[in-house]
Design a protein around this motif. Structure first.
Motif, PDB file in Angstrom:
ATOM      1  N   ALA A   1       0.866  -1.180   0.000  1.00 20.31           N
ATOM      2  CA  ALA A   1       0.000   0.000   0.000  1.00 20.31           C
ATOM      3  C   ALA A   1       0.900   1.226   0.000  1.00 20.31           C
ATOM      4  O   ALA A   1       1.612   1.477   0.977  1.00 20.31           O
ATOM      5  N   GLY A   2       0.882   1.972  -1.114  1.00 18.79           N
ATOM      6  CA  GLY A   2       1.661   3.202  -1.187  1.00 18.79           C
ATOM      7  C   GLY A   2       2.803   3.124  -2.178  1.00 18.79           C
ATOM      8  O   GLY A   2       3.661   2.241  -2.081  1.00 18.79           O
ATOM      9  N   ALA A   3       2.813   4.054  -3.146  1.00 17.51           N
ATOM     10  CA  ALA A   3       3.853   4.095  -4.178  1.00 17.51           C
ATOM     11  C   ALA A   3       4.833   5.220  -3.911  1.00 17.51           C
ATOM     12  O   ALA A   3       5.200   5.974  -4.817  1.00 17.51           O
ATOM     13  N   GLY A   4       5.258   5.344  -2.643  1.00 24.77           N
ATOM     14  CA  GLY A   4       6.345   6.243  -2.315  1.00 24.77           C
ATOM     15  C   GLY A   4       7.674   5.542  -2.537  1.00 24.77           C
ATOM     16  O   GLY A   4       7.746   4.425  -3.055  1.00 24.77           O
ATOM     17  N   LEU A   5       8.748   6.187  -2.115  1.00 26.13           N
ATOM     18  CA  LEU A   5      10.079   5.648  -2.388  1.00 26.13           C
ATOM     19  C   LEU A   5      10.291   4.283  -1.741  1.00 26.13           C
ATOM     20  O   LEU A   5      10.862   3.373  -2.353  1.00 26.13           O
ATOM     21  N   GLY A   6       9.857   4.124  -0.491  1.00 30.33           N
ATOM     22  CA  GLY A   6      10.063   2.857   0.197  1.00 30.33           C
ATOM     23  C   GLY A   6       9.282   1.720  -0.425  1.00 30.33           C
ATOM     24  O   GLY A   6       9.810   0.616  -0.618  1.00 30.33           O
ATOM     25  N   GLY A   7       8.024   1.959  -0.738  1.00 27.63           N
ATOM     26  CA  GLY A   7       7.203   0.920  -1.352  1.00 27.63           C
ATOM     27  C   GLY A   7       7.714   0.518  -2.715  1.00 27.63           C
ATOM     28  O   GLY A   7       7.730  -0.673  -3.070  1.00 27.63           O
ATOM     29  N   LEU A   8       8.154   1.498  -3.510  1.00 26.35           N
ATOM     30  CA  LEU A   8       8.661   1.196  -4.846  1.00 26.35           C
ATOM     31  C   LEU A   8       9.991   0.459  -4.780  1.00 26.35           C
ATOM     32  O   LEU A   8      10.247  -0.445  -5.584  1.00 26.35           O
ATOM     33  N   ALA A   9      10.858   0.844  -3.821  1.00 25.31           N
ATOM     34  CA  ALA A   9      12.128   0.127  -3.657  1.00 25.31           C
ATOM     35  C   ALA A   9      11.872  -1.335  -3.281  1.00 25.31           C
ATOM     36  O   ALA A   9      12.555  -2.246  -3.767  1.00 25.31           O
ATOM     37  N   CYS A  10      10.908  -1.553  -2.424  1.00 29.36           N
ATOM     38  CA  CYS A  10      10.550  -2.920  -2.034  1.00 29.36           C
ATOM     39  C   CYS A  10      10.058  -3.707  -3.245  1.00 29.36           C
ATOM     40  O   CYS A  10      10.484  -4.845  -3.482  1.00 29.36           O
ATOM     41  N   ALA A  11       9.174  -3.098  -4.022  1.00 23.45           N
ATOM     42  CA  ALA A  11       8.643  -3.777  -5.204  1.00 23.45           C
ATOM     43  C   ALA A  11       9.750  -4.091  -6.200  1.00 23.45           C
ATOM     44  O   ALA A  11       9.781  -5.177  -6.808  1.00 23.45           O
ATOM     45  N   ARG A  12      10.679  -3.162  -6.405  1.00 25.37           N
ATOM     46  CA  ARG A  12      11.779  -3.376  -7.340  1.00 25.37           C
ATOM     47  C   ARG A  12      12.606  -4.603  -6.954  1.00 25.37           C
ATOM     48  O   ARG A  12      12.897  -5.469  -7.796  1.00 25.37           O
ATOM     49  N   VAL A  13      12.995  -4.704  -5.686  1.00 25.02           N
ATOM     50  CA  VAL A  13      13.844  -5.819  -5.270  1.00 25.02           C
ATOM     51  C   VAL A  13      13.061  -7.127  -5.289  1.00 25.02           C
ATOM     52  O   VAL A  13      13.601  -8.175  -5.660  1.00 25.02           O
ATOM     53  N   LEU A  14      11.793  -7.108  -4.935  1.00 24.06           N
ATOM     54  CA  LEU A  14      10.982  -8.315  -5.045  1.00 24.06           C
ATOM     55  C   LEU A  14      10.964  -8.816  -6.489  1.00 24.06           C
ATOM     56  O   LEU A  14      11.132 -10.016  -6.753  1.00 24.06           O
ATOM     57  N   GLN A  15      10.779  -7.898  -7.441  1.00 22.64           N
ATOM     58  CA  GLN A  15      10.742  -8.317  -8.837  1.00 22.64           C
ATOM     59  C   GLN A  15      12.098  -8.817  -9.324  1.00 22.64           C
ATOM     60  O   GLN A  15      12.163  -9.728 -10.157  1.00 22.64           O
ATOM     61  N   LEU A  16      13.178  -8.245  -8.822  1.00 18.67           N
ATOM     62  CA  LEU A  16      14.497  -8.763  -9.184  1.00 18.67           C
ATOM     63  C   LEU A  16      14.658 -10.222  -8.777  1.00 18.67           C
ATOM     64  O   LEU A  16      15.393 -10.984  -9.416  1.00 18.67           O
ATOM     65  N   HIS A  17      13.955 -10.603  -7.695  1.00 19.20           N
ATOM     66  CA  HIS A  17      14.005 -11.986  -7.215  1.00 19.20           C
ATOM     67  C   HIS A  17      12.884 -12.848  -7.804  1.00 19.20           C
ATOM     68  O   HIS A  17      12.708 -14.001  -7.387  1.00 19.20           O
ATOM     69  N   GLY A  18      12.130 -12.302  -8.734  1.00 11.57           N
ATOM     70  CA  GLY A  18      11.067 -13.072  -9.365  1.00 11.57           C
ATOM     71  C   GLY A  18       9.810 -13.204  -8.545  1.00 11.57           C
ATOM     72  O   GLY A  18       8.981 -14.099  -8.807  1.00 11.57           O
ATOM     73  N   VAL A  19       9.625 -12.335  -7.559  1.00  9.50           N
ATOM     74  CA  VAL A  19       8.449 -12.382  -6.690  1.00  9.50           C
ATOM     75  C   VAL A  19       7.362 -11.465  -7.236  1.00  9.50           C
ATOM     76  O   VAL A  19       7.614 -10.291  -7.525  1.00  9.50           O
ATOM     77  N   ASP A  20       6.159 -11.982  -7.360  1.00 10.26           N
ATOM     78  CA  ASP A  20       5.033 -11.194  -7.838  1.00 10.26           C
ATOM     79  C   ASP A  20       4.579 -10.229  -6.750  1.00 10.26           C
ATOM     80  O   ASP A  20       4.422 -10.620  -5.583  1.00 10.26           O
ATOM     81  N   VAL A  21       4.350  -8.973  -7.100  1.00 12.09           N
ATOM     82  CA  VAL A  21       3.941  -7.955  -6.140  1.00 12.09           C
ATOM     83  C   VAL A  21       3.047  -6.946  -6.838  1.00 12.09           C
ATOM     84  O   VAL A  21       3.232  -6.638  -8.019  1.00 12.09           O
TER      85      VAL A  21
END
Length: 366
Positions: free
Chosen positions: A9-29
């Protein structure tokens, strides 16, 4: 390996950084953001990325090289002026790029562009978050619900996810900011641009401060900062820029005219930014389906650490989720590092806020 369904919940810097690293690991988010689009509002001023937090997060997100092309090492300059004479009392330009500056909007754009198309669902404000037997449910303002194994609260100061996890709300710190700005300052306000320098100009006395920060576009973002009761704006209409300017000039009476010129020359209106903070310590017992990062977890005075911590939170949480054997263990590992760090930083920021409004010009560089 099967990864959990994760919502942020939330597309600020922290949320987007989390989503980026999850996707680098192949995790759906999936990221849900209440604003209707990425450019729905200005993203604020400039940020300094610290070597031990923000820059670590950027390397984990594999965005360090792109960051370097946008960052401004010269923006590290910090200049202190005497409020009564406007003379330079302190001027420091750190060697190298210990804390290079970047516009918040540029950094957010870098993170957004790094995500898979459709990751962020715009215009999806969360109304309520509830724990279920095996996860958490998001209820959106249109009544639609979705279930996830983990909901990450990256939704800022007034977090809906925090409401479900701790119920703690921010309180007013006793300090307020009034934000305003100077557009195309080098051409339209050359004397103020020169006085600001390439980074941040600060001046203060008597429980009041004036801060000016240069951005990459030639804009100078300014903040009048002072102690005030929570209801200090009673009878003052912020839609009436002339009235707000008059009030501020009276509040800063006796300061040098060259500094009052920031208030007199600004373009557009004024924005009231009361500083709210979470109590220290703010902690909770781990729950496997819910966790927090950034301001949702540790809202503190804006003294240059909030964005850095939010991004570090996000990348550490994502790494734990991608590598731990279960969501519960990942959340527990993440919170075991994040909570003590945020508590100690929040204590330092509380002290730093009062240093900011002290009469000691040297404390500006801390």
């Amino acid at each position: 390996m099967t990864f959990p369904r994760i919502a942020i919940a939330g597309a600020g810097l922290g949320g987007l950084a989390c989503a980026r690293v999850l996707q680098l690991h192949g995790v759906d988010v999936t990221v849900f953001e209440q604003e209707p689009a990425a450019d729905a509002r200005p993203q604020g001023g400039t940020l300094d990325m610290h070597t031990d937090t923000g820059q670590v997060a950027l390397r984990t997100a594999r965005l360090d090289e792109q960051f370097r092309t946008l960052a401004r090492p010269e923006g590290q300059q910090i200049r202190g002026l005497d409020p009564h004479t406007a003379e330079v009392a302190m001027d420091e330009i750190p060697a190298g790029d210990f804390r290079p500056e970047i516009d918040r909007g540029q950094l957010r754009g870098l993170l957004l562009d790094s995500l898979s198309p459709g990751t962020v669902h715009w215009g999806r404000p969360v109304a309520e978050v509830t724990a279920t037997g095996d996860g958490a449910r998001l209820t959106f303002t249109d009544g639609v619900t979705q279930d996830f194994e983990l909901v990450v609260g990256a939704d800022g100061a007034w977090s809906r996810v925090r409401r479900a996890l701790t119920g703690v709300r921010p309180v007013y710190s006793g300090v307020t900011f009034v934000e305003f700005g100077l557009d195309d300052a080098d051409r339209r306000h050359p004397a103020l641009a020169a006085r600001t320098g390439q980074g941040t100009m600060m001046t203060k006395a008597g429980g009041k401060a004036l801060v000016a920060q240069r951005t990459s576009t030639g804009h100078i973002r300014c903040y009048a900062t002072f102690y005030a009761p929570e209801d200090w704006t009673t009878g003052l209409d912020f839609a009436d820029s002339a009235a707000v300017r008059t009030h501020l000039l009276e509040r800063y009476a006796g300061w040098h005219p060259d500094l009052l010129a920031y208030l007199e020359s600004h373009d557009g209106g004024f924005a009231h930014r009361p500083l709210n903070v979470l109590p220290v310590p703010h902690a909770w017992t781990t729950r496997p389906a819910l966790t927090l990062l950034g301001d949702a977890a540790h809202l503190m005075p804006p003294l240059g650490v909030g964005a850095n911590l939010a991004m570090l939170d996000g990348t550490e949480l994502a790494t734990a989720l991608a590598t731990a054997p279960s969501v519960e263990e990942a959340v527990r590992t993440y919170e075991a590092g994040m909570l003590p760090r945020s508590i100690e930083t929040a204590k330092a920021c509380a002290t730093g806020l009062h240093d900011l409004l002290s009469d000691d010009l040297r404390s500006m560089a801390a």
